[in-house]
Design a protein around this motif. Structure first.
Motif, mmCIF file in Angstrom:
data_model
loop_
_atom_site.group_PDB
_atom_site.id
_atom_site.type_symbol
_atom_site.label_atom_id
_atom_site.label_comp_id
_atom_site.label_asym_id
_atom_site.label_seq_id
_atom_site.Cartn_x
_atom_site.Cartn_y
_atom_site.Cartn_z
ATOM 1 N N GLY A 16 0.801 -1.217 0.000
ATOM 2 C CA GLY A 16 0.000 0.000 0.000
ATOM 3 C C GLY A 16 0.834 1.267 0.000
ATOM 4 O O GLY A 16 1.843 1.373 -0.689
ATOM 5 N N THR A 17 0.406 2.235 0.825
ATOM 6 C CA THR A 17 1.145 3.510 0.931
ATOM 7 C C THR A 17 2.328 3.415 1.874
ATOM 8 O O THR A 17 3.164 4.312 1.900
ATOM 9 N N GLY A 18 2.398 2.345 2.661
ATOM 10 C CA GLY A 18 3.515 2.205 3.604
ATOM 11 C C GLY A 18 3.200 2.755 4.981
ATOM 12 O O GLY A 18 4.000 2.622 5.905
ATOM 13 N N ALA A 19 2.021 3.420 5.153
ATOM 14 C CA ALA A 19 1.693 4.029 6.450
ATOM 15 C C ALA A 19 1.481 2.958 7.518
ATOM 16 O O ALA A 19 1.948 3.098 8.656
ATOM 17 N N LEU A 20 0.772 1.846 7.153
ATOM 18 C CA LEU A 20 0.533 0.782 8.127
ATOM 19 C C LEU A 20 1.839 0.114 8.518
ATOM 20 O O LEU A 20 2.099 -0.153 9.693
ATOM 21 N N ARG A 21 2.710 -0.158 7.518
ATOM 22 C CA ARG A 21 4.007 -0.768 7.823
ATOM 23 C C ARG A 21 4.832 0.126 8.743
ATOM 24 O O ARG A 21 5.424 -0.342 9.715
ATOM 25 N N LYS A 22 4.840 1.421 8.468
ATOM 26 C CA LYS A 22 5.614 2.367 9.296
ATOM 27 C C LYS A 22 5.093 2.382 10.731
ATOM 28 O O LYS A 22 5.866 2.370 11.691
ATOM 29 N N GLY A 23 3.750 2.406 10.896
ATOM 30 C CA GLY A 23 3.170 2.428 12.234
ATOM 31 C C GLY A 23 3.492 1.158 13.014
ATOM 32 O O GLY A 23 3.789 1.206 14.212
ATOM 33 N N ILE A 24 3.454 -0.011 12.320
ATOM 34 C CA ILE A 24 3.768 -1.288 12.982
ATOM 35 C C ILE A 24 5.235 -1.317 13.396
ATOM 36 O O ILE A 24 5.586 -1.747 14.499
ATOM 37 N N HIS A 25 6.122 -0.842 12.515
ATOM 38 C CA HIS A 25 7.558 -0.826 12.857
ATOM 39 C C HIS A 25 7.842 0.120 14.016
ATOM 40 O O HIS A 25 8.686 -0.181 14.874
ATOM 41 N N GLU A 26 7.129 1.257 14.077
ATOM 42 C CA GLU A 26 7.301 2.173 15.209
ATOM 43 C C GLU A 26 6.898 1.486 16.508
ATOM 44 O O GLU A 26 7.545 1.635 17.542
ATOM 45 N N TYR A 27 5.790 0.712 16.461
ATOM 46 C CA TYR A 27 5.335 -0.013 17.658
ATOM 47 C C TYR A 27 6.342 -1.082 18.049
ATOM 48 O O TYR A 27 6.712 -1.218 19.217
#
Length: 791
Positions: free
Chosen positions: A752-763
């Motif tokens: 996708g846009t990468g926003a979900l991946r970025k949020g999961i990696h931050e967590y």
């Protein structure tokens, strides 16, 4: 506002700094002429303009006003019907272009942007695009008019180009032909707008033509051959026609500009006014200044003020009040301690605030509007008038004591200095008492202890001091309200090496009253340090409590949100189950009514009942979680007497009654059935255990936890979820994975846009039980999957 005070407080240096921020001629003039005002409405208007410019500069940067050149003389010439030159028309053109840029800058990008007081300025600009475009099309520079300015000019220049070509062709033939031997150089030159050839003087008779010039030595004559005389005459006529046509074009453009004289004047005035306003905003930004609150009650409260002319890296902020609880403030302390700077800061801030400028202080600083500010600061000694320092100061004080009133601010630096200390102190007290009785706002600095006592014993008078560090022999430049300053003479002298016996002798010479007063000041100083330290500790505790409170509220909100989501999902699932049950019941009742009325065979009824049973079974299986438990391979030593096992082929549980024999079989008691079973057909039933910090007993709660952990999949799918939803679900999943002792799990989030991946990696980065994580490789899901390794 009297000029002497402006000079004493160095107000002119502020206007110089302001002038540097302006770019147009009139804008700089307005900055240079800016003076403090006394009308609070006008002051507030200026302050509002400065604040609006400050905000716009932060959001959009500062527009350029450099092309706003003066146009008044040109406008007057247009009013009497005169024609403008190309340079004047170009200046008007640049002014209009700049008006267009500034008007575009002034538009609000979004509807959410609030209107401000500068909108009227931007709306009043008229770019006159047609006029500026026509001038730009016709005039290329101050020396060049475009060929396209008119068809006549284009035709003339085309003819000039044609004749020029013929002249050069004719002269080139002569240079390269019959006249070559007669020429000094084989070149074509110009003399008085006419083409000539450089002929040797001795060959004058061989070249027929007009002589226009000769060299300084007389060896060369510049002759116009007869073959090009007519062509040169034609060319000169065309030059005259060209200039005539250019004047026609300039006259036409001037007539068009004359139709917009008032609009051009308005544009110039608005642009330069905006330049002045944005200069004030830029100065505020460079000083990190804020808008002061203004009042007419004589109240001053400056919060963390920094003198604008001192180095921003070294200046120490001061907080000072006047006019509310007390109208007279007496500042004491040693030399170089910052007393004069504090005095000048209050005076200069007052002038800046009344001039519509922001002040370099914290928000919510308050200034009073005074009709006059009187200052007696610095060395007033006058050699020319044979006046001593004391006499000069007194002359200055006398000059304004006659004029002061309740709308004045008075500043004294070292009042009463330069004469006998006893008389000077008495005179200073008398002057201050006179001003205090008249409720005139006054600040004074002094060394005299008598003035400290006067401030302590008089209502409406307050002491202040500039703090001094005796250990380092350096001032801290902090202004402390309510505390008189110590002289520190004995302590400073001792630190500098003066013998103790001299200091003790000096102390004996002080009166008992003076000693008691200095001791009181010492006690006050010690108490102040203690109170400040405790205040800092309390402030730190408050910050810590606020942080914990905020964190707790966030956690509570998160739990509340999670609870509501779970309840909502459960209600939705329950409603769906009820709908399905109702549908099945309705269908069953309908069928049985149908079977009662019609002659249906028992086989068909049984078939219908089996169909309903399969439908209910499918619904039940879809609502339950099927546990796929991997088959474990056991060794013979794993089977012990009394061990609970499951016989897979019979789907029965039992107890081992004998140890494995050579054929890898054991005897299993299954209720009343006793049988020999192969080890490969057995599965040991492991009792779930709940571990606590104190014991290792098996509990029903432990069974629940283990049975839950058995259902954890090594993969979680978060596709289609928001970051908050995904993180909440992943948090619960990782807890279950840890209970199940999973070493590695697979998180599916998609690309996708990468926003979900970025949020999961931050967590994942913040989780202590996550050993590492990486994106999936080829065959694992690539960037759409994250592989997480647990500790």
């Amino acid at each position: 506002m009297n000029q002497k005070t402006l000079n004493k407080l160095e107000y002119d240096k502020i206007t110089l700094l302001l002038e540097e921020q302006a770019s147009s001629f009139r804008g700089k003039q307005l900055c240079r002429r800016l003076k403090p005002m006394t009308d609070i409405d006008k002051i507030n208007t200026y302050q509002e303009q400065t604040a609006a410019a400050f905000t716009r500069i932060i959001k959009k940067g500062r527009p350029s006003f450099g092309d706003a050149s003066p146009v008044e003389e040109s406008m007057k010439r247009l009013e009497i019907g005169g024609a403008l030159g190309s340079g004047e028309l170009l200046r008007i053109c640049r002014l209009l272009f700049n008006a267009a840029r500034v008007k575009s800058y002034g538009r609000h990008d979004t509807q959410e942007e609030l209107a401000d007081c500068l909108d009227n300025y931007f709306d009043g600009l008229e770019p006159l695009t047609l006029l500026s475009g026509e001038i730009e099309r016709c005039i290329l520079s101050e020396e060049e008019i475009s060929d396209d300015a008119s068809s006549t000019l284009k035709s003339i220049r085309r003819s000039m180009e044609s004749i020029n070509g013929k002249i050069h062709a004719t002269l080139n033939n002569l240079v390269n032909g019959s006249l070559r031997t007669y020429l000094q150089d084989p070149i074509i030159t110009m003399r008085g707008d006419r083409y000539c050839l450089p002929v040797k003087a001795e060959y004058r008779g061989q070249v027929h033509g007009l002589i226009h010039d000769q060299s300084s030595t007389g060896s060369t004559l510049f002759i116009e051959p007869m073959a090009v005389v007519k062509l040169n005459n034609d060319l000169k006529e065309l030059y005259a026609k060209e200039q005539e046509e250019i004047q026609i074009i300039l006259s036409r453009l001037s007539e068009e500009a004359a139709s917009y004289i008032e609009e051009i004047r308005t544009d110039y005035r608005i642009l330069t006014d905006l330049d002045f306003i944005f200069a004030r905003g830029s100065l505020a930004l460079s000083m990190n200044a804020s808008r002061p609150l203004l009042n007419t009650e004589g109240k001053i409260h400056i919060r963390e003020g920094r003198h604008p002319l001192l180095n921003t890296q070294n200046v120490v902020p001061i907080t000072v009040s006047l006019g509310e609880d007390f109208s007279l403030l007496i500042i004491t302390g040693p030399n170089t301690g910052g007393k004069t700077v504090s005095l000048k800061t209050v005076g200069l801030f007052t002038l800046m605030g009344q001039a519509g400028l922001h002040i370099p202080a914290s928000d919510r600083s308050e200034l009073a509007v005074f009709h006059q500010v009187y200052a007696d600061i610095g060395d007033e000694q006058s050699i020319e008038q044979s006046l001593s320092t004391f006499s000069s100061h007194m002359t200055n004080i006398v000059s304004f004591l006659k004029k002061v009133d309740s709308h004045s601010l008075v500043l004294f630096d070292e009042l009463g200095a330069g004469t006998d200390p006893t008389e000077g102190a008495a005179l200073a007290i008398a002057i201050l008492s006179h001003l205090h009785k008249r409720r005139i706002r006054t600040l004074a600095t002094t060394h005299y202890s008598e003035l400290k006592v006067y401030a302590l014993s008089t209502d409406g008078v307050e002491n202040a001091c500039c703090e001094f560090d005796v250990e380092s022999l350096r001032p801290t430049y902090r202004l402390l309200i309510g505390i008189p300053g110590k002289s520190n003479a004995f302590a400073i002298s001792g630190k500098l090496g003066l013998p103790d016996y001299i200091i003790e002798d000096a102390k004996k010479r002080l009166s008992e009253q003076d000693v008691s007063f200095e001791d009181l000041l010492s006690d006050l100083e010690a108490s102040r340090h203690t109170i400040e330290k405790e205040r800092e500790e309390i402030a730190a505790y408050k910050r810590e409590i606020e942080a914990l409170k905020s964190k707790t509220l966030q956690k509570q909100e998160k739990l509340e949100e999670q609870k509501n989501r779970i309840i909502r999902e459960a209600n939705e699932k329950a409603a769906a189950i009820l709908r399905d049950a109702k549908d099945v019941a309705d269908e069953t009742i309908k069928n049985f009514r149908k079977f009662g009325k019609e002659n249906i065979s028992a086989a068909e009824m049984e078939k219908e009942r089996e169909r309903l049973r399969q439908k209910i079974k499918a619904a039940a299986s879809s609502s339950s979680i099927q546990i796929q438990k991997p088959r474990k391979i056991y060794k013979p030593s794993d089977f012990k007497l009394g061990e609970s096992v499951k016989v897979l082929s019979m789907n029965l549980t039992g107890t081992i009654c004998s140890l494995p024999d050579s054929r890898q079989t054991v005897t299993v008691q299954m209720g009343i059935l006793r049988s020999q079973v192969s080890l490969s057909d057995l599965e040991i039933i492991e009792e779930p255990v709940s571990y606590t910090a104190k014991n290792m007993k098996r509990t029903n709660k432990g069974k629940l936890k283990m049975s839950k952990s058995l259902s954890v999949s090594p993969e979680i799918n978060l596709l289609g979820k928001t970051v908050d939803e995904a993180v909440m679900e992943l948090d619960k999943y990782l807890d279950d994975a840890l209970l199940s002792h999973l070493n590695t799990v697979r998180v599916v989030h998609g690309k996708g846009t990468g926003a979900l991946r970025k949020g999961i990696h931050e967590y994942l980065r913040r989780q202590k039980h996550v050993k590492s994580y990486r994106l999936g490789e080829f065959g694992e899901g690539d960037a759409g999957v994250t592989i997480v390794e647990l500790k």
